[in-house]
Enzyme design. Structure first.
Site, mmCIF file in Angstrom:
data_model
loop_
_atom_site.group_PDB
_atom_site.id
_atom_site.type_symbol
_atom_site.label_atom_id
_atom_site.label_comp_id
_atom_site.label_asym_id
_atom_site.label_seq_id
_atom_site.Cartn_x
_atom_site.Cartn_y
_atom_site.Cartn_z
ATOM 1 N N PRO A 167 0.736 -1.240 0.099
ATOM 2 C CA PRO A 167 -0.064 0.105 -0.203
ATOM 3 C C PRO A 167 0.742 1.274 -0.044
ATOM 4 O O PRO A 167 1.775 1.291 0.635
ATOM 5 C CB PRO A 167 -0.946 -0.081 1.192
ATOM 6 C CG PRO A 167 -0.902 -1.675 1.564
ATOM 7 C CD PRO A 167 0.323 -2.072 1.103
ATOM 8 N N CYS A 168 0.468 2.169 -0.989
ATOM 9 C CA CYS A 168 1.258 3.306 -1.178
ATOM 10 C C CYS A 168 0.715 4.566 -0.611
ATOM 11 O O CYS A 168 1.520 5.704 -0.610
ATOM 12 C CB CYS A 168 1.297 3.556 -2.463
ATOM 13 S SG CYS A 168 -0.302 3.692 -3.409
ATOM 14 N N GLN A 169 -0.572 4.845 0.387
ATOM 15 C CA GLN A 169 -0.924 5.936 0.648
ATOM 16 C C GLN A 169 -0.102 6.910 1.305
ATOM 17 O O GLN A 169 -0.092 7.874 1.336
ATOM 18 C CB GLN A 169 -2.423 5.755 1.417
ATOM 19 C CG GLN A 169 -3.482 5.296 0.422
ATOM 20 C CD GLN A 169 -3.396 3.544 0.322
ATOM 21 O OE1 GLN A 169 -2.406 3.085 0.638
ATOM 22 N NE2 GLN A 169 -4.692 3.250 0.133
#
Ligand SMILES: C[S@@+](CC[C@H](N)C(=O)[O-])C[C@H]1O[C@@H](n2cnc3c(N)ncnc32)[C@H](O)[C@@H]1O
Length: 321
Positions: free
Chosen positions: A85-87
């Site tokens: 996940p990159c948020q």
């Protein structure tokens, strides 16, 4: 050769990365052949992604938190893949601010490290946003690479622009690849650019121009016009160039954001889910219809473009041969 490299896919989303890995699809008239990877296990904690994934792949995705995955239950395999996940690393993440590895989500790459240490597959491929390179004042990225190296891998990385690899989108993503074997590492090269350059016009559905529901209201346009000069909003795309990056919040696309939009006969319109999927290089045969349109937009916007992934995976397969 098909299916000889057994692969586990973490954070598989709707399967953009996994489709590119397995290959065997057509996109805009070009065939992307089957590659020797076989997904033997896929995991994501979003039930809507799981639903889409399971309409399209032989091996079914399990809806599960990767942190709960017990390595003792895993059979041996050759390759671990994950677009963690990159948020927390994304430059557009301002609220909450970019916490990088100080955020629970930003620490999920440690799950890849945990499994690599225990199961020691021959290689791994990780993917993330460009912001990973600068997160935590530039400290996150070397730390992440170091963790992968400490797990026993020779690691290489590159920032790739999808539009150079047959995708009509200027999406930039960091690809990190590690090999246990130094010889595999030495022969690996990132892919050359695809000759064919795709542009937005190649994937636009003209029939959507006649459907009112895809157009922004007059009120939204007036609001955008008031701030346009100052804020560079209402990002109309040039049909003869690759599209700007589409994001996971496409369902709530706004003229007052940096989202790419179309300008048709003097009016602004959003992309349909089918257009968004094509901008991401999903073939028209890929099925999204089992979930609502807003869930489709989210899964599509989060995906790794399959065609870009296919180009990378082909090179990884050659190096592992
Ligand atoms: C960037 S997306 C991956 C997209 C995917 N690689 C593709 O190409 O379609 C990250 C995914 O991680 C999933 N995710 C986030 N936290 C998770 C967790 N703790 N366990 C399992 N999956 C998680 C999200 O649901 C999301 O689908």
């Amino acid at each position: 050769m098909a299916g000889t490299i057994k692969t586990i896919s973490l954070f598989c989303g709707c399967g953009g990365m996994d489709l590119g890995l397995e290959g065997g699809f057509s996109y805009l008239g070009k065939k992307y052949s089957k590659l020797p990877f076989q997904i033997i296990k896929a995991i994501d904690n979003d039930p809507f992604c799981t639903k889409i994934y399971n309409e399209n792949f032989k091996t079914k995705c399990e809806t599960q938190d990767v942190r709960r995955l017990n390595t003792n239950d895993l059979k041996d395999f050759d390759l671990l893949v994950g677009g963690f996940p990159c948020q927390s690393f994304s430059i557009s993440a301002q609220n909450p601010p970019r916490l990088g590895y100080k955020d629970d989500n930003g620490r999920l790459f440690f799950e890849m490290v945990r499994i690599l240490k225990k199961k020691r597959p021959k290689a791994f491929i990780a993917e993330n946003v460009k912001g990973l390179l600068s997160a935590n004042k530039g400290m996150a990225f070397p730390m992440i690479i170091n963790e992968f190296e400490k797990a026993g891998y020779h690691v290489v990385h590159k920032l790739l622009i999808a539009s150079k690899y047959g995708v009509p989108q200027r999406r930039e993503r960091v690809i990190i690849i590690g090999f246990r074997n130094k010889r595999n590492f030495n022969v690996f090269e990132f892919p050359d650019e695809e000759q064919e350059k795709r542009v937005l016009r190649d994937v636009i559905d003209e029939s959507a121009n006649t459907e009112e529901k895809w157009f922004f209201s007059e009120k939204a346009v007036v609001g955008m016009m008031n701030v346009r000069e100052k804020m560079n909003k209402g990002r109309v795309q040039d049909l003869d160039k690759p599209c700007n990056t589409i994001s996971s919040h496409l369902a709530k696309v706004s003229l007052n954001s940096t989202d790419p939009v179309l300008f048709v006969d003097g009016r602004y319109r959003r992309f349909t889910p089918a257009e968004a999927a094509r901008i991401q290089s999903f073939p028209d045969s890929f099925l999204f219809g089992s979930v609502s349109q807003s869930k489709q937009y989210k899964a599509i916007g989060n995906a790794v473009p399959p065609v870009m992934m296919w180009n990378i995976a082909k090179k990884v397969a050659e190096a592992m041969r």
